[in-house]
Design a protein around this motif. Structure first.
Motif, PDB file in Angstrom:
ATOM      1  N   GLY A  11      27.031   4.292  11.518  1.00  0.00           N
ATOM      2  CA  GLY A  11      25.984   3.920  12.488  1.00  0.00           C
ATOM      3  C   GLY A  11      26.324   4.510  13.847  1.00  0.00           C
ATOM      4  N   GLY A  13      24.076   4.974  16.517  1.00  0.00           N
ATOM      5  CA  GLY A  13      22.929   4.779  17.410  1.00  0.00           C
ATOM      6  C   GLY A  13      23.432   4.601  18.831  1.00  0.00           C
ATOM      7  N   HIS A  14      22.767   3.736  19.581  1.00  0.00           N
ATOM      8  CA  HIS A  14      23.081   3.516  20.995  1.00  0.00           C
ATOM      9  C   HIS A  14      24.572   3.243  21.232  1.00  0.00           C
ATOM     10  CE1 HIS A  14      22.924   1.792  24.985  1.00  0.00           C
ATOM     11  NE2 HIS A  14      23.528   0.717  24.508  1.00  0.00           N
ATOM     12  N   ASP A  38      20.149   7.687   9.406  1.00  0.00           N
ATOM     13  CA  ASP A  38      19.281   8.673  10.066  1.00  0.00           C
ATOM     14  C   ASP A  38      20.092   9.978  10.160  1.00  0.00           C
ATOM     15  OD1 ASP A  38      17.988  10.292  11.887  1.00  0.00           O
ATOM     16  OD2 ASP A  38      17.471   8.670  13.272  1.00  0.00           O
ATOM     17  N   ARG A  41      19.960  12.227  13.256  1.00  0.00           N
ATOM     18  CA  ARG A  41      20.729  11.676  14.391  1.00  0.00           C
ATOM     19  C   ARG A  41      22.231  11.968  14.192  1.00  0.00           C
ATOM     20  NH1 ARG A  41      20.991   9.192  19.446  1.00  0.00           N
ATOM     21  NH2 ARG A  41      22.846   7.921  19.524  1.00  0.00           N
ATOM     22  N   VAL A  70      28.759   0.034  13.133  1.00  0.00           N
ATOM     23  CA  VAL A  70      27.917  -0.162  14.321  1.00  0.00           C
ATOM     24  C   VAL A  70      26.448  -0.003  13.933  1.00  0.00           C
ATOM     25  CG1 VAL A  70      27.911   0.237  16.822  1.00  0.00           C
ATOM     26  CG2 VAL A  70      29.825   1.066  15.485  1.00  0.00           C
ATOM     27  N   THR A  75      22.496  -5.455   8.543  1.00  0.00           N
ATOM     28  CA  THR A  75      23.142  -4.613   7.511  1.00  0.00           C
ATOM     29  C   THR A  75      24.654  -4.842   7.430  1.00  0.00           C
ATOM     30  OG1 THR A  75      23.624  -2.782   9.028  1.00  0.00           O
ATOM     31  CG2 THR A  75      21.452  -2.764   8.009  1.00  0.00           C
ATOM     32  N   LYS A  94      29.508  -7.055  16.980  1.00  0.00           N
ATOM     33  CA  LYS A  94      29.039  -8.447  17.021  1.00  0.00           C
ATOM     34  C   LYS A  94      27.522  -8.495  16.878  1.00  0.00           C
ATOM     35  CE  LYS A  94      26.434  -8.682  20.046  1.00  0.00           C
ATOM     36  NZ  LYS A  94      25.380  -8.374  20.825  1.00  0.00           N
ATOM     37  N   ILE A 122      33.299  -7.725  22.927  1.00  0.00           N
ATOM     38  CA  ILE A 122      33.877  -6.801  23.915  1.00  0.00           C
ATOM     39  C   ILE A 122      34.295  -7.466  25.228  1.00  0.00           C
ATOM     40  CG2 ILE A 122      31.612  -6.174  24.853  1.00  0.00           C
ATOM     41  CD1 ILE A 122      32.651  -3.272  24.994  1.00  0.00           C
ATOM     42  N   ARG A 153      15.666  -2.795  21.516  1.00  0.00           N
ATOM     43  CA  ARG A 153      16.943  -2.787  20.793  1.00  0.00           C
ATOM     44  C   ARG A 153      17.568  -4.177  20.795  1.00  0.00           C
ATOM     45  NH1 ARG A 153      21.137  -1.028  22.874  1.00  0.00           N
ATOM     46  NH2 ARG A 153      20.202  -0.061  24.670  1.00  0.00           N
ATOM     47  N   HIS A 166      28.068 -13.635  23.032  1.00  0.00           N
ATOM     48  CA  HIS A 166      29.202 -13.133  23.839  1.00  0.00           C
ATOM     49  C   HIS A 166      29.858 -14.308  24.567  1.00  0.00           C
ATOM     50  CE1 HIS A 166      28.750  -8.785  23.596  1.00  0.00           C
ATOM     51  NE2 HIS A 166      27.454  -8.892  23.804  1.00  0.00           N
TER      52      HIS A 166
HETATM   53  P1  NAD Z   1      20.911   1.115  17.218  1.00  0.00           P
HETATM   54  O1  NAD Z   1      19.659   0.731  16.520  1.00  0.00           O
HETATM   55  O2  NAD Z   1      20.844   1.917  18.457  1.00  0.00           O
HETATM   56  O3  NAD Z   1      21.848   1.907  16.191  1.00  0.00           O
HETATM   57  C1  NAD Z   1      22.052   1.542  14.865  1.00  0.00           C
HETATM   58  C2  NAD Z   1      22.280   2.804  14.048  1.00  0.00           C
HETATM   59  O4  NAD Z   1      22.618   2.409  12.710  1.00  0.00           O
HETATM   60  C3  NAD Z   1      21.031   3.684  13.939  1.00  0.00           C
HETATM   61  O5  NAD Z   1      21.375   5.024  14.267  1.00  0.00           O
HETATM   62  C4  NAD Z   1      20.590   3.547  12.474  1.00  0.00           C
HETATM   63  O6  NAD Z   1      20.007   4.745  11.974  1.00  0.00           O
HETATM   64  C5  NAD Z   1      21.904   3.258  11.792  1.00  0.00           C
HETATM   65  N1  NAD Z   1      21.789   2.514  10.532  1.00  0.00           N
HETATM   66  C6  NAD Z   1      20.923   1.506  10.210  1.00  0.00           C
HETATM   67  N2  NAD Z   1      21.217   1.024   8.980  1.00  0.00           N
HETATM   68  C7  NAD Z   1      22.250   1.758   8.508  1.00  0.00           C
HETATM   69  C8  NAD Z   1      22.997   1.734   7.310  1.00  0.00           C
HETATM   70  N3  NAD Z   1      22.739   0.842   6.335  1.00  0.00           N
HETATM   71  N4  NAD Z   1      23.996   2.641   7.160  1.00  0.00           N
HETATM   72  C9  NAD Z   1      24.276   3.541   8.126  1.00  0.00           C
HETATM   73  N5  NAD Z   1      23.608   3.607   9.291  1.00  0.00           N
HETATM   74  C10 NAD Z   1      22.620   2.713   9.488  1.00  0.00           C
HETATM   75  O7  NAD Z   1      21.700  -0.258  17.447  1.00  0.00           O
HETATM   76  P2  NAD Z   1      22.871  -0.562  18.485  1.00  0.00           P
HETATM   77  O8  NAD Z   1      22.293  -1.053  19.743  1.00  0.00           O
HETATM   78  O9  NAD Z   1      23.814   0.591  18.514  1.00  0.00           O
HETATM   79  O10 NAD Z   1      23.549  -1.845  17.783  1.00  0.00           O
HETATM   80  C11 NAD Z   1      24.358  -1.725  16.638  1.00  0.00           C
HETATM   81  C12 NAD Z   1      25.227  -2.982  16.512  1.00  0.00           C
HETATM   82  O11 NAD Z   1      26.031  -3.108  17.669  1.00  0.00           O
HETATM   83  C13 NAD Z   1      24.440  -4.302  16.398  1.00  0.00           C
HETATM   84  O12 NAD Z   1      25.134  -5.172  15.533  1.00  0.00           O
HETATM   85  C14 NAD Z   1      24.476  -4.864  17.805  1.00  0.00           C
HETATM   86  O13 NAD Z   1      24.405  -6.271  17.844  1.00  0.00           O
HETATM   87  C15 NAD Z   1      25.830  -4.383  18.278  1.00  0.00           C
HETATM   88  N6  NAD Z   1      25.902  -4.233  19.740  1.00  0.00           N
HETATM   89  C16 NAD Z   1      26.963  -4.774  20.379  1.00  0.00           C
HETATM   90  C17 NAD Z   1      27.069  -4.659  21.757  1.00  0.00           C
HETATM   91  C18 NAD Z   1      28.260  -5.240  22.455  1.00  0.00           C
HETATM   92  O14 NAD Z   1      28.166  -5.501  23.641  1.00  0.00           O
HETATM   93  N7  NAD Z   1      29.374  -5.430  21.781  1.00  0.00           N
HETATM   94  C19 NAD Z   1      26.091  -3.961  22.489  1.00  0.00           C
HETATM   95  C20 NAD Z   1      25.026  -3.382  21.797  1.00  0.00           C
HETATM   96  C21 NAD Z   1      24.947  -3.532  20.414  1.00  0.00           C
END
Ligand code: NAD
Length: 329
Positions: A11, A13-14, A38, A41, A70, A75, A94, A122, A153, A166
């Motif tokens: 994963g 993403g962001h 994806d 990506r 991530v 999932t 988390k 974090i 998001r 958190h």
């Molecule tokens: P996001 O949607 O930007 O990214 C998720 C990525 O996972 C995407 O690129 C998607 O294509 C991919 N994905 C989806 N299902 C998948 C799978 N089964 N296998 C492989 N890839 C897959 O989401 P995000 O904002 O990056 O968040 C991801 C996780 O991080 C969430 O659990 C979120 O709660 C956590 N998060 C934590 C913090 C923090 O402060 N610790 C901040 C933001 C997000």
């Protein structure tokens, strides 16, 4: 010289892209590659970070001993289960999973396979909190505010599981006592789920925490205030500033005291209030968290937040969310 840990990120993403990027710079980590459902990506990110883009999770798993997961929270269970069953250590962002049963399932599985689960709470690595490590924190009352402008998001889960968790994890790390009672309210503003929530947690030892979380705000706020006998601490997690006010025995006119009117304690001793602004080395909390994970895999450190701690935070978060839903019915 200690060995390197071969690691992959699932994963990107962001947040996942930052995991992968940090892992290219951590001395004892060897980023083998990434996987994202994806593929476009992950192809882009792999080129940017000069790492391999794996076509399947299984191919990535065959080449690493540890993973950072991530992906969206919904999932986490299935992805982590797949990794653990192949004997791989997992860092799970988390909240650890969407349900306590899923978290328990992963904890049991990890025990069986002898692997680590670390959870991405974090804030435990925020320098403003680390600056207080010499302080005996045993709060009797905690007030927390966490606000963020609306973004789509993270809205796959309610605000309690997205933002409030958190603070729940932080509070459980400060208050070493079981939860006695929970009162909670919340409302939906932008989604069909709860976007603003307030919870009041009462602990067996009498401590109280009052938490407000909102994902519909103009500005970002992440502040905690803690009160205990002779001590008041504030942490601004965004600004990276902590401030400490201590009541202490003092000479009549101590120049370091900030309180002009002297206080007399219950025992009749002369007391004054002192102010400190402790500082810690500025560090990137995500990098510090991943370093802790790598060192845990190497057997040099314990994970700051293990699967059990992640489950405890989730359990309280779900109890709060259930109370909100009960109140809305
Ligand atoms: P996001 O949607 O930007 O990214 C998720 C990525 O996972 C995407 O690129 C998607 O294509 C991919 N994905 C989806 N299902 C998948 C799978 N089964 N296998 C492989 N890839 C897959 O989401 P995000 O904002 O990056 O968040 C991801 C996780 O991080 C969430 O659990 C979120 O709660 C956590 N998060 C934590 C913090 C923090 O402060 N610790 C901040 C933001 C997000």
């Amino acid at each position: 010289m200690s060995r390197q840990v071969n690691i992959g990120v699932i994963g990107v993403g962001h947040l996942g892209v930052h995991h992968a990027s940090h892992l290219t710079k951590i001395k004892n980590a060897n980023l083998i590659g990434i996987f994202d459902s994806d593929h476009q990506r992950s192809e882009e990110i792999s080129k940017k970070l000069n790492t391999k883009n794996f076509e399947s999770i299984d191919k990535l798993l065959d080449n690493v001993e540890a993973l950072s997961i991530v992906t969206p929270t919904s999932t986490h269970r299935d992805v982590a289960e797949r990794c653990i069953k192949k004997g791989k250590h997992v860092f799970i962002e988390k909240p650890v999973t969407s349900t306590v049963d899923d978290a328990n399932h992963l904890i049991e599985l990890a025990k069986k396979h002898g692997v680590i689960i670390q959870v991405g709470h974090i804030e435990r690595f925020n320098p403003a909190l680390l600056a207080l490590s010499n302080l005996q924190i045993d709060p009797k009352y905690i007030e927390v505010h966490r606000m963020a402008p609306f973004m789509s998001r993270g809205t796959d889960v309610p605000v309690v599981l997205d933002l409030m968790i958190h603070d729940i994890d932080l509070i459980l790390s400060f208050i070493n006592s079981p939860v006695k009672e929970i009162y909670a309210n919340g409302v939906s503003i932008m989604t069909n789920s709860v976007d603003i929530a307030n919870a009041r947690i009462k602990f067996e030892n009498g401590a109280i925490a009052n938490i407000t979380s909102s994902r519909v705000a103009k500005d970002r706020v992440r502040k905690i205030k803690m009160f205990q006998q002779d001590l008041y601490v504030t942490i601004d997690f965004l600004a990276g500033i902590s401030e400490v006010y201590k009541a202490m025995d003092a000479s009549q006119n101590d120049p370091d005291a900030i309180m002009s009117a002297p206080l007399v304690g219950k025992d009749g001793r002369h007391r004054q209030i002192f102010y400190e602004k402790p500082t810690a080395k500025k560090t990137d909390a995500l990098k510090a968290e991943l370093k802790n994970y790598i060192n845990a895999v190497l057997g040099k450190e314990k994970p700051m937040v293990d699967g059990f701690a992640g489950k405890q935070a989730l359990d309280v978060a779900i109890r709060i969310h259930d109370k909100i839903l009960e109140d809305l019915r």
